[in-house]
Design a protein around this motif. Structure first.
Motif, PDB file in Angstrom:
ATOM      1  N   TYR A 273      14.878  24.842 -16.220  1.00  0.00           N
ATOM      2  CA  TYR A 273      14.892  23.508 -15.631  1.00  0.00           C
ATOM      3  C   TYR A 273      14.193  23.510 -14.271  1.00  0.00           C
ATOM      4  CZ  TYR A 273      16.968  20.015 -12.496  1.00  0.00           C
ATOM      5  OH  TYR A 273      17.154  19.067 -11.535  1.00  0.00           O
ATOM      6  N   LEU A 274      14.539  24.499 -13.432  1.00  0.00           N
ATOM      7  CA  LEU A 274      13.948  24.528 -12.089  1.00  0.00           C
ATOM      8  C   LEU A 274      12.449  24.831 -12.150  1.00  0.00           C
ATOM      9  CD1 LEU A 274      14.714  24.127  -9.123  1.00  0.00           C
ATOM     10  CD2 LEU A 274      15.079  26.566  -8.925  1.00  0.00           C
TER      11      LEU A 274
ATOM     12  N   ILE B 201      25.561  31.342 -12.542  1.00  0.00           N
ATOM     13  CA  ILE B 201      24.260  31.097 -11.912  1.00  0.00           C
ATOM     14  C   ILE B 201      23.785  29.705 -12.287  1.00  0.00           C
ATOM     15  CG2 ILE B 201      21.843  31.852 -11.814  1.00  0.00           C
ATOM     16  CD1 ILE B 201      23.015  34.725 -12.192  1.00  0.00           C
ATOM     17  N   ASP B 202      23.367  28.966 -11.265  1.00  0.00           N
ATOM     18  CA  ASP B 202      23.069  27.556 -11.490  1.00  0.00           C
ATOM     19  C   ASP B 202      21.848  27.139 -10.663  1.00  0.00           C
ATOM     20  OD1 ASP B 202      22.998  24.858 -11.752  1.00  0.00           O
ATOM     21  OD2 ASP B 202      24.983  24.472 -10.899  1.00  0.00           O
ATOM     22  N   PHE B 203      20.700  27.089 -11.322  1.00  0.00           N
ATOM     23  CA  PHE B 203      19.464  26.746 -10.622  1.00  0.00           C
ATOM     24  C   PHE B 203      19.330  25.245 -10.360  1.00  0.00           C
ATOM     25  CE2 PHE B 203      18.361  30.980 -12.148  1.00  0.00           C
ATOM     26  CZ  PHE B 203      17.703  31.505 -11.044  1.00  0.00           C
ATOM     27  N   THR B 204      20.339  24.499 -10.770  1.00  0.00           N
ATOM     28  CA  THR B 204      20.253  23.053 -10.499  1.00  0.00           C
ATOM     29  C   THR B 204      20.843  22.705  -9.129  1.00  0.00           C
ATOM     30  OG1 THR B 204      22.387  22.522 -11.498  1.00  0.00           O
ATOM     31  CG2 THR B 204      20.484  22.532 -12.974  1.00  0.00           C
TER      32      THR B 204
ATOM     33  N   GLU C 293      21.796  16.246 -17.431  1.00  0.00           N
ATOM     34  CA  GLU C 293      22.689  17.389 -17.655  1.00  0.00           C
ATOM     35  C   GLU C 293      21.859  18.584 -18.142  1.00  0.00           C
ATOM     36  OE1 GLU C 293      26.254  19.256 -17.416  1.00  0.00           O
ATOM     37  OE2 GLU C 293      25.809  17.224 -16.728  1.00  0.00           O
ATOM     38  N   VAL C 294      21.960  19.697 -17.432  1.00  0.00           N
ATOM     39  CA  VAL C 294      21.190  20.876 -17.831  1.00  0.00           C
ATOM     40  C   VAL C 294      22.157  21.889 -18.439  1.00  0.00           C
ATOM     41  CG1 VAL C 294      19.610  22.667 -17.068  1.00  0.00           C
ATOM     42  CG2 VAL C 294      19.613  20.455 -15.921  1.00  0.00           C
ATOM     43  N   GLU C 295      21.762  22.451 -19.575  1.00  0.00           N
ATOM     44  CA  GLU C 295      22.655  23.374 -20.278  1.00  0.00           C
ATOM     45  C   GLU C 295      22.873  24.639 -19.453  1.00  0.00           C
ATOM     46  OE1 GLU C 295      22.749  25.891 -24.400  1.00  0.00           O
ATOM     47  OE2 GLU C 295      21.202  24.353 -24.156  1.00  0.00           O
TER      48      GLU C 295
ATOM     49  N   LEU D  20      11.964  32.846 -11.617  1.00  0.00           N
ATOM     50  CA  LEU D  20      12.628  31.884 -12.515  1.00  0.00           C
ATOM     51  C   LEU D  20      12.540  32.316 -13.980  1.00  0.00           C
ATOM     52  CD1 LEU D  20      11.444  28.578 -10.759  1.00  0.00           C
ATOM     53  CD2 LEU D  20      13.734  29.557 -10.690  1.00  0.00           C
ATOM     54  N   CYS D  21      12.735  33.626 -14.201  1.00  0.00           N
ATOM     55  CA  CYS D  21      12.647  34.118 -15.575  1.00  0.00           C
ATOM     56  C   CYS D  21      13.938  33.859 -16.341  1.00  0.00           C
ATOM     57  CB  CYS D  21      12.325  35.610 -15.587  1.00  0.00           C
ATOM     58  SG  CYS D  21      13.632  36.635 -14.886  1.00  0.00           S
ATOM     59  N   GLY D  22      15.031  33.647 -15.599  1.00  0.00           N
ATOM     60  CA  GLY D  22      16.295  33.334 -16.249  1.00  0.00           C
ATOM     61  C   GLY D  22      17.064  34.548 -16.759  1.00  0.00           C
ATOM     62  N   ALA D  23      16.542  35.760 -16.483  1.00  0.00           N
ATOM     63  CA  ALA D  23      17.230  36.968 -16.960  1.00  0.00           C
ATOM     64  C   ALA D  23      18.644  37.063 -16.394  1.00  0.00           C
ATOM     65  CB  ALA D  23      16.425  38.214 -16.581  1.00  0.00           C
ATOM     66  N   CYS D  24      18.795  36.660 -15.127  1.00  0.00           N
ATOM     67  CA  CYS D  24      20.109  36.769 -14.484  1.00  0.00           C
ATOM     68  C   CYS D  24      21.133  35.872 -15.169  1.00  0.00           C
ATOM     69  CB  CYS D  24      19.994  36.446 -13.003  1.00  0.00           C
ATOM     70  SG  CYS D  24      19.171  34.889 -12.639  1.00  0.00           S
ATOM     71  N   GLU D  25      20.722  34.651 -15.461  1.00  0.00           N
ATOM     72  CA  GLU D  25      21.733  33.742 -16.043  1.00  0.00           C
ATOM     73  C   GLU D  25      22.055  34.096 -17.500  1.00  0.00           C
ATOM     74  OE1 GLU D  25      20.838  29.585 -15.733  1.00  0.00           O
ATOM     75  OE2 GLU D  25      18.763  29.818 -16.324  1.00  0.00           O
ATOM     76  N   ARG D  26      21.117  34.781 -18.146  1.00  0.00           N
ATOM     77  CA  ARG D  26      21.416  35.181 -19.534  1.00  0.00           C
ATOM     78  C   ARG D  26      22.476  36.278 -19.588  1.00  0.00           C
ATOM     79  NH1 ARG D  26      15.920  34.056 -20.200  1.00  0.00           N
ATOM     80  NH2 ARG D  26      15.241  36.213 -19.927  1.00  0.00           N
ATOM     81  N   VAL D  27      22.518  37.139 -18.539  1.00  0.00           N
ATOM     82  CA  VAL D  27      23.500  38.238 -18.572  1.00  0.00           C
ATOM     83  C   VAL D  27      24.792  37.916 -17.822  1.00  0.00           C
ATOM     84  CG1 VAL D  27      21.727  40.012 -18.836  1.00  0.00           C
ATOM     85  CG2 VAL D  27      22.523  39.404 -16.538  1.00  0.00           C
TER      86      VAL D  27
END
Lengths: 98, 431
Positions: A11-12, B171-174, A2-4, B158-165
């Motif tokens: 994770y990726l 947004i789901d990189f999994t 499970e990824v938060e 893959l900096c994650g800036a998009c999912e933080r805002v």
């Protein structure tokens, strides 16, 4: 696993390394963006004026400047006296924080 | 593997596939529409205006596209394609559909674009045909359907800036690829066309001379959602005042492997010329042509209208385009009527690129052969009596997958395919 939510990029990253070209491309964009915005802070300029001031190819300036126009950093000003080139200027209420 | 059941699988969500899907859905059939791009609407949704009426393309396409997206009998998969289609028997097909990850929960995305603002990456925007940039977290274009963000994973850091805002946390990189088994009774192939790549004609200098563009790039420059503030040269931002069109770029040309006429280039070039005269009233527009093929309803009048507006038509074959130091272009051409080779200078050149088939759909069919014609479009096995019929019973073709055609003909073809599909399905129902 499970990824938060909100932390899935991290994770990726553990599964998929970011290619070098991609980080190089980002560096190039960030650098050109800074150069263009700094040059425009000194005064409104046309594409050939920016290219000359920064010693960059005109088509490169055009591409990056039009991207900055789209991203909301820059706006279009008046056209020059010969009706050939538009001046571009810093957008006063630019929202993009990147 | 997840198993889904529908009456019809439509491959391709352009205007032809969309039209087929809508007609079938309206009479009660359950349709799965599979589109490889991130939005339905095909090429038409990206155009400025359409000939010969000069109606706004987006204004015609967007209501249709939203009707398709909201229809209770249509399921749309974007970013998806069939990997394999097997005919199990009459009215019995199985397809394996690949759903590529978008890294965004489309249903949760509100299209707020905060991810776009946050994304630090800028890459070439394929939906503006390379004229400007876009972010790696992006909505493909403003009137895209679904109007949801997507992550360009190839260019993402893959900096994650998009999912933080992202307010709805969509947004789901999994996300990963998913293969689905789809059971259907019939298939419509509406895989559309691709544009000729002018790099195949090095004499036209498309890559080196920055003010030589394709007609699709000009289409974007003329559209309301254009990349520049007005029509400008990509080489230096100059407002052009002397524009040339080179017709038959990649069509009717054996030397590039495409001897047939693309059917739309004459008319879209004439349309663009008229729009340019509106956008740039001081500009001269010259069209270099072999023959003007204005064969459709209202087309010849549209051609005459362009002549009356002052568009210059030169019967001439352009041999070579060279760039001058100031970015202007020298066209060396054969003036066919005078029988001499001439040169002319223009400050921007538009290559009217032709229509080529999208390849690969025939390889998807597993145990039956989907015949192609000599030019690799899908063969219509009974072109006069049953124009949507293909070499496989129960598989029909719609739109430019069967050959070059304009928008009204693509819609007609989509309609025909839905009618023939209905007739095929009813044969089963009446048993």
């Amino acid at each position: 696993m499970e990824v938060e939510k909100g932390k899935t990029a991290k994770y990726l990253k553990t599964k998929r390394p970011v290619p070098k070209e991609v980080t190089e491309q980002l560096k190039h964009f960030t650098k050109t963006k800074k150069l263009l915005l700094n040059a425009l802070k000194e005064g409104d300029k046309t594409v050939p004026q920016l290219a000359e001031a920064l010693n960059l190819p005109k088509d490169e300036v055009m591409f990056q400047l039009m991207s900055l126009l789209k991203y909301g950093f820059v706006e279009t000003g008046e056209i020059d006296d010969m009706d050939e080139y538009y001046y571009y200027k810093i957008k006063s209420n630019g929202k993009d924080k990147s | 593997m997840k198993i889904l059941e529908y009456d019809v699988l439509v491959v391709g969500g352009g205007i032809a596939g969309g039209e087929s899907a809508l007609n079938l859905a309206n009479i009660g059939y359950k349709v799965l529409l599979v589109e490889k791009e991130l939005s339905i609407g095909g090429k038409m949704i990206l155009l400025s205006k359409v000939f010969p009426t000069l109606d706004c393309a987006a204004c015609i396409t967007t209501p249709k596209v939203s009707e398709i997206a909201r229809h209770p009998n249509i399921t749309v998969f974007t970013g998806a394609e069939p990997l394999k289609i097997t005919k199990k028997g009459e009215h019995n097909f199985e397809a394996i559909v690949l759903q590529k990850p978008r890294y965004v929960d489309v249903d949760a995305c509100t299209g707020c674009q905060l991810c776009e603002e946050a994304c630090p990456v800028s890459v070439t925007d394929e939906y503006q045909f390379g004229l400007a940039g876009r972010k790696a977290a992006y909505i493909p274009f403003s009137i895209a359907s679904p109007r949801a963000a997507a992550i360009d994973i190839e260019n993402c850091i893959l900096c994650g800036a998009c999912e933080r805002v992202c307010p709805p946390d969509c947004i789901d990189f999994t996300q990963t690829e998913e293969k689905l088994l789809v059971k259907i009774k019939s298939v419509i192939t509406a895989t559309g066309f691709q544009l000729f790549d002018p790099l195949k004609i090095p004499r036209y200098n498309y890559d080196k001379a920055k003010n030589v563009i394709t007609s699709m790039q000009m289409e974007r420059e003329l559209a309301p959602t254009r990349p520049f503030n007005t029509v400008l040269r990509p080489g230096d931002g100059k407002m052009p005042d002397n524009i040339a069109y080179v017709l038959c770029t990649g069509s009717r040309d054996k030397s590039v492997g495409n001897p047939i006429c693309s059917q739309v280039c004459c008319m879209y070039s004439i349309k663009q010329a008229q729009l340019l005269l509106g956008a740039l009233p001081m500009a001269d527009v010259t069209i270099y042509y072999l023959h003007i093929r204005a064969f459709g309803k209202g087309f010849n009048e549209f051609y005459a209208q362009a002549q009356d507006m002052g568009v210059e038509f030169v019967k001439g074959k352009v041999g070579k385009i060279t760039e001058k130091e100031n970015g202007n272009l020298m066209l060396r051409y054969e003036d066919i009527e005078a029988g001499v080779v001439k040169e002319a200078e223009h400050d921007m050149v538009v290559l009217s690129v032709g229509v080529l088939p999208n390849r690969g759909i025939d390889e998807v069919f597993d145990n039956k052969k989907l015949q192609l014609d000599p030019f690799h479009f899908i063969n219509q096995t009974d072109i006069l009596a049953s124009p949507s019929k293909t070499s496989i019973d129960g598989v029909f073709v719609a739109g430019t997958a069967s050959g070059p055609m304009d928008i009204p003909d693509s819609i007609l073809s989509g309609g025909a395919a839905s009618a023939e599909t209905t007739s095929y399905l009813r044969k089963e129902d009446s048993k």
